[in-house]
Scaffold this motif. Structure first.
Motif, PDB file in Angstrom:
ATOM      1  N   VAL A  80      18.205  39.961  30.418  1.00 48.94           N
ATOM      2  CA  VAL A  80      19.352  39.349  30.766  1.00 48.94           C
ATOM      3  C   VAL A  80      19.814  40.338  32.266  1.00 48.94           C
ATOM      4  CG1 VAL A  80      22.371  39.834  30.632  1.00 48.94           C
ATOM      5  CG2 VAL A  80      20.666  39.563  28.914  1.00 48.94           C
ATOM      6  N   GLU A  81      19.911  39.041  33.878  1.00 47.92           N
ATOM      7  CA  GLU A  81      20.213  39.612  34.548  1.00 47.92           C
ATOM      8  C   GLU A  81      21.382  39.248  35.110  1.00 47.92           C
ATOM      9  OE1 GLU A  81      18.306  37.250  37.638  1.00 47.92           O
ATOM     10  OE2 GLU A  81      15.617  37.747  36.981  1.00 47.92           O
ATOM     11  N   VAL A  82      21.825  40.571  35.204  1.00 47.79           N
ATOM     12  CA  VAL A  82      23.928  40.017  35.439  1.00 47.79           C
ATOM     13  C   VAL A  82      24.171  40.033  37.097  1.00 47.79           C
ATOM     14  CG1 VAL A  82      25.879  40.921  34.922  1.00 47.79           C
ATOM     15  CG2 VAL A  82      24.599  40.837  33.038  1.00 47.79           C
ATOM     16  N   HIS A  83      24.684  39.643  38.268  1.00 47.42           N
ATOM     17  CA  HIS A  83      25.203  39.993  39.892  1.00 47.42           C
ATOM     18  C   HIS A  83      26.437  39.836  39.959  1.00 47.42           C
ATOM     19  CE1 HIS A  83      24.259  39.727  43.544  1.00 47.42           C
ATOM     20  NE2 HIS A  83      24.901  38.812  44.033  1.00 47.42           N
ATOM     21  N   LEU A  84      27.256  40.417  40.097  1.00 49.85           N
ATOM     22  CA  LEU A  84      28.346  40.517  40.634  1.00 49.85           C
ATOM     23  C   LEU A  84      28.557  39.491  42.037  1.00 49.85           C
ATOM     24  CD1 LEU A  84      31.920  41.916  40.489  1.00 49.85           C
ATOM     25  CD2 LEU A  84      30.767  42.806  42.276  1.00 49.85           C
ATOM     26  N   LEU A  85      29.717  38.552  41.432  1.00 49.71           N
ATOM     27  CA  LEU A  85      29.625  37.737  42.580  1.00 49.71           C
ATOM     28  C   LEU A  85      31.145  37.514  43.578  1.00 49.71           C
ATOM     29  CD1 LEU A  85      28.940  34.178  40.226  1.00 49.71           C
ATOM     30  CD2 LEU A  85      27.762  35.545  42.384  1.00 49.71           C
ATOM     31  N   ASP A  86      32.176  38.136  42.296  1.00 44.63           N
ATOM     32  CA  ASP A  86      33.573  38.569  43.224  1.00 44.63           C
ATOM     33  C   ASP A  86      33.797  39.434  42.544  1.00 44.63           C
ATOM     34  OD1 ASP A  86      35.635  38.554  45.716  1.00 44.63           O
ATOM     35  OD2 ASP A  86      35.874  36.799  45.137  1.00 44.63           O
ATOM     36  N   GLN A  87      34.924  40.103  42.986  1.00 43.06           N
ATOM     37  CA  GLN A  87      36.522  41.078  42.381  1.00 43.06           C
ATOM     38  C   GLN A  87      37.506  40.922  42.987  1.00 43.06           C
ATOM     39  OE1 GLN A  87      35.061  45.221  43.132  1.00 43.06           O
ATOM     40  NE2 GLN A  87      35.684  45.355  40.665  1.00 43.06           N
ATOM     41  N   GLY A  88      38.242  40.111  41.968  1.00 42.26           N
ATOM     42  CA  GLY A  88      39.685  39.677  42.791  1.00 42.26           C
ATOM     43  C   GLY A  88      41.017  41.169  43.072  1.00 42.26           C
ATOM     44  N   GLN A  89      41.124  41.265  43.819  1.00 40.99           N
ATOM     45  CA  GLN A  89      42.216  41.830  44.315  1.00 40.99           C
ATOM     46  C   GLN A  89      43.663  41.802  44.017  1.00 40.99           C
ATOM     47  OE1 GLN A  89      40.602  44.834  45.998  1.00 40.99           O
ATOM     48  NE2 GLN A  89      38.777  43.647  45.536  1.00 40.99           N
ATOM     49  N   ASP A  90      43.787  41.588  43.327  1.00 42.45           N
ATOM     50  CA  ASP A  90      45.748  41.852  42.020  1.00 42.45           C
ATOM     51  C   ASP A  90      45.202  41.500  41.024  1.00 42.45           C
ATOM     52  OD1 ASP A  90      45.684  39.292  44.621  1.00 42.45           O
ATOM     53  OD2 ASP A  90      45.428  37.422  43.459  1.00 42.45           O
ATOM     54  N   SER A  91      46.231  42.202  40.272  1.00 38.94           N
ATOM     55  CA  SER A  91      46.595  42.319  39.093  1.00 38.94           C
ATOM     56  C   SER A  91      47.248  40.900  37.770  1.00 38.94           C
ATOM     57  CB  SER A  91      47.799  43.520  39.296  1.00 38.94           C
ATOM     58  OG  SER A  91      48.274  44.356  37.660  1.00 38.94           O
ATOM     59  N   PRO A  92      46.223  41.015  36.688  1.00 41.41           N
ATOM     60  CA  PRO A  92      44.967  41.919  37.103  1.00 41.41           C
ATOM     61  C   PRO A  92      44.362  42.078  37.426  1.00 41.41           C
ATOM     62  CG  PRO A  92      45.546  40.187  34.691  1.00 41.41           C
ATOM     63  CD  PRO A  92      46.610  39.869  36.291  1.00 41.41           C
ATOM     64  N   ARG A  93      43.214  42.705  37.193  1.00 44.46           N
ATOM     65  CA  ARG A  93      41.510  42.780  37.753  1.00 44.46           C
ATOM     66  C   ARG A  93      41.353  41.924  37.427  1.00 44.46           C
ATOM     67  NH1 ARG A  93      39.624  46.871  40.602  1.00 44.46           N
ATOM     68  NH2 ARG A  93      38.101  45.259  41.708  1.00 44.46           N
ATOM     69  N   VAL A  94      40.221  40.930  38.081  1.00 45.10           N
ATOM     70  CA  VAL A  94      39.748  40.115  37.735  1.00 45.10           C
ATOM     71  C   VAL A  94      37.767  39.879  38.491  1.00 45.10           C
ATOM     72  CG1 VAL A  94      39.156  37.575  37.100  1.00 45.10           C
ATOM     73  CG2 VAL A  94      40.984  38.040  37.056  1.00 45.10           C
ATOM     74  N   ASP A  95      36.657  40.352  37.838  1.00 46.91           N
ATOM     75  CA  ASP A  95      35.323  40.630  38.491  1.00 46.91           C
ATOM     76  C   ASP A  95      35.269  38.726  37.688  1.00 46.91           C
ATOM     77  OD1 ASP A  95      36.597  42.961  39.197  1.00 46.91           O
ATOM     78  OD2 ASP A  95      34.822  43.999  37.869  1.00 46.91           O
ATOM     79  N   ALA A  96      34.163  38.611  38.142  1.00 44.09           N
ATOM     80  CA  ALA A  96      33.713  37.246  38.110  1.00 44.09           C
ATOM     81  C   ALA A  96      31.912  37.415  38.255  1.00 44.09           C
ATOM     82  CB  ALA A  96      33.494  36.072  39.056  1.00 44.09           C
ATOM     83  N   TYR A  97      31.109  36.933  37.281  1.00 44.25           N
ATOM     84  CA  TYR A  97      29.412  37.240  37.533  1.00 44.25           C
ATOM     85  C   TYR A  97      28.701  36.463  37.175  1.00 44.25           C
ATOM     86  CZ  TYR A  97      31.347  41.923  36.599  1.00 44.25           C
ATOM     87  OH  TYR A  97      31.853  43.408  36.722  1.00 44.25           O
ATOM     88  N   TRP A  98      27.870  35.942  37.997  1.00 46.82           N
ATOM     89  CA  TRP A  98      26.072  34.950  37.787  1.00 46.82           C
ATOM     90  C   TRP A  98      25.435  36.139  36.242  1.00 46.82           C
ATOM     91  CZ3 TRP A  98      21.063  36.175  38.235  1.00 46.82           C
ATOM     92  CH2 TRP A  98      20.386  34.936  37.665  1.00 46.82           C
ATOM     93  N   MET A  99      25.514  35.257  35.464  1.00 50.76           N
ATOM     94  CA  MET A  99      24.427  35.906  34.425  1.00 50.76           C
ATOM     95  C   MET A  99      23.357  34.759  33.797  1.00 50.76           C
ATOM     96  SD  MET A  99      25.723  37.787  30.863  1.00 50.76           S
ATOM     97  CE  MET A  99      24.808  37.294  28.760  1.00 50.76           C
ATOM     98  N   ARG A 100      22.141  35.631  34.185  1.00 52.59           N
ATOM     99  CA  ARG A 100      21.358  34.655  33.357  1.00 52.59           C
ATOM    100  C   ARG A 100      20.131  35.509  31.735  1.00 52.59           C
ATOM    101  NH1 ARG A 100      15.621  32.558  36.523  1.00 52.59           N
ATOM    102  NH2 ARG A 100      15.116  30.271  35.127  1.00 52.59           N
ATOM    103  N   CYS A 101      20.015  34.511  30.426  1.00 50.62           N
ATOM    104  CA  CYS A 101      19.687  35.422  29.828  1.00 50.62           C
ATOM    105  C   CYS A 101      18.223  34.509  30.117  1.00 50.62           C
ATOM    106  CB  CYS A 101      20.176  35.325  28.547  1.00 50.62           C
ATOM    107  SG  CYS A 101      21.721  36.179  29.122  1.00 50.62           S
TER     108      CYS A 101
END
Length: 176
Positions: A80-101
């Motif tokens: 499994v590979e995971v890479h953070l794409l972006d982090q939201g700065q609003d509330s609620p917090r939202v993180d976006a990732y690219w993932m490959r299995c």
């Protein structure tokens, strides 16, 4: 993980721990890892697993992305590979990732912080994913949302799977 990324992660982890007034022993015990492993990690040494980083994030009450944001290379282990794409700065917090299995991968993930929700959108390939008691088959273009504060898994069969993953953290604020 390369040396620069480990050093950056270690410094960032130490800063977050100290900002909370925690000792190495306190954080290590809370996260269920050896104090010596945490010490090596903070010194930019060692080889942390994704599970170790997740446990530390949960104990520090920060999104996983907050710990890995300084790391510019994908994190990976056991297919499994995971890479953070972006982090939201609003509330609620939202993180976006690219993932490959990789094919024939089974990844058991511990529950995230209370109230966290996860959304997966398959870009290519096929996999089964979701809470361990409600696994769903997914193919290209399919999306699945579930409560991620409970154990969940990702499982591939004969093909690679690439997906976008977002995690919405309940009641979590942006780090300074």
């Amino acid at each position: 993980m390369d040396r620069l990324s480990l050093s950056t992660l270690g410094q960032h982890l130490q800063t977050l721990r100290r900002a909370r007034g925690w000792s190495l022993s306190q954080l290590a015990t809370a996260a269920g890892i050896a104090k010596s492993n945490l010490s090596r990690l903070e010194q930019g040494d060692g080889n942390p697993t994704l599970d170790t980083i997740w446990r530390l994030a949960v104990q520090l009450d920060v999104p996983f992305g907050t710990l890995v944001a300084p790391i510019k290379v994908p994190l990976g282990e056991d297919g499994v590979e995971v890479h953070l794409l972006d982090q939201g700065q609003d509330s609620p917090r939202v993180d976006a990732y690219w993932m490959r299995c990789a094919p024939h991968t089974v990844r058991h993930a511990e529950g995230h912080t209370p109230g966290a929700r996860e959304s997966l959108t398959v870009i290519s390939g096929r996999l089964e994913a979701g809470p361990e008691d409600d696994i769903r088959p997914l193919g290209a273009g399919d999306t699945l949302e579930f409560h991620a504060d409970q154990p969940h898994l990702y499982r591939t069969r004969d093909t690679w799977a690439t997906l976008l993953m977002s995690i919405v953290y309940a009641d979590m604020q942006a780090e300074p």
